[in-house]
Design a protein around this motif. Structure first.
Motif, PDB file in Angstrom:
ATOM      1  N   LYS A 185       0.808  -1.203  -0.079  1.00 52.21           N
ATOM      2  CA  LYS A 185      -0.174  -0.022   0.160  1.00 52.21           C
ATOM      3  C   LYS A 185       0.847   1.309  -0.278  1.00 52.21           C
ATOM      4  O   LYS A 185       1.859   1.487   0.823  1.00 52.21           O
ATOM      5  N   ASP A 186       0.660   2.016  -1.012  1.00 51.37           N
ATOM      6  CA  ASP A 186       1.525   3.551  -0.809  1.00 51.37           C
ATOM      7  C   ASP A 186       0.360   4.379  -1.274  1.00 51.37           C
ATOM      8  O   ASP A 186      -0.650   4.319  -1.455  1.00 51.37           O
ATOM      9  N   ASP A 187       0.799   5.472  -1.532  1.00 52.41           N
ATOM     10  CA  ASP A 187       0.124   6.865  -1.793  1.00 52.41           C
ATOM     11  C   ASP A 187      -0.738   6.680  -3.383  1.00 52.41           C
ATOM     12  O   ASP A 187      -1.637   7.355  -3.569  1.00 52.41           O
ATOM     13  N   HIS A 188      -0.134   5.776  -4.313  1.00 51.98           N
ATOM     14  CA  HIS A 188      -0.934   5.538  -5.367  1.00 51.98           C
ATOM     15  C   HIS A 188      -1.820   4.404  -5.294  1.00 51.98           C
ATOM     16  O   HIS A 188      -2.683   4.114  -6.453  1.00 51.98           O
ATOM     17  N   GLY A 189      -2.121   3.517  -3.980  1.00 59.27           N
ATOM     18  CA  GLY A 189      -2.947   2.502  -4.032  1.00 59.27           C
ATOM     19  C   GLY A 189      -2.480   1.246  -3.582  1.00 59.27           C
ATOM     20  O   GLY A 189      -1.267   1.185  -2.800  1.00 59.27           O
TER      21      GLY A 189
END
Length: 87
Positions: free
Chosen positions: A40-44
């Motif tokens: 999971k990161d800032d892009h999904g």
């Protein structure tokens, strides 16, 4: 050369499971019982095989090690030196 992204729609069942299409499992050599990692990161959310994650970590560490240096050899030499020092 970047290829066009492939998009798959997966349904989540009442236990929270998803089924990866056979095509994806075959292309990425994913077999029953294999571990899949969800990042999971800032892009999904991103699905990765455990082998992909290991390769990424190894590549990151490789950036910090001079060419031709084997970390295993360095660690063994350091341990031998410590043993000799303590003897």
């Amino acid at each position: 050369m970047q290829t066009e992204p492939q998009v798959y729609r997966l349904k989540v069942d009442n236990s929270g499971r998803i089924v990866l299409p056979a095509e994806l499992r075959q292309q990425h050599h994913i077999a029953e019982g294999d571990t899949i990692v969800v990042v999971k990161d800032d892009h999904g959310l991103h699905l990765k095989t455990l082998d992909q994650v290991i390769a990424e970590v190894q590549a990151e560490f490789a950036k910090h090690v001079p060419r031709g240096v084997l970390l295993g050899d360095e660690i063994n030499a350091e341990r031998r030196s410590e043993i000799e020092r303590d003897s």
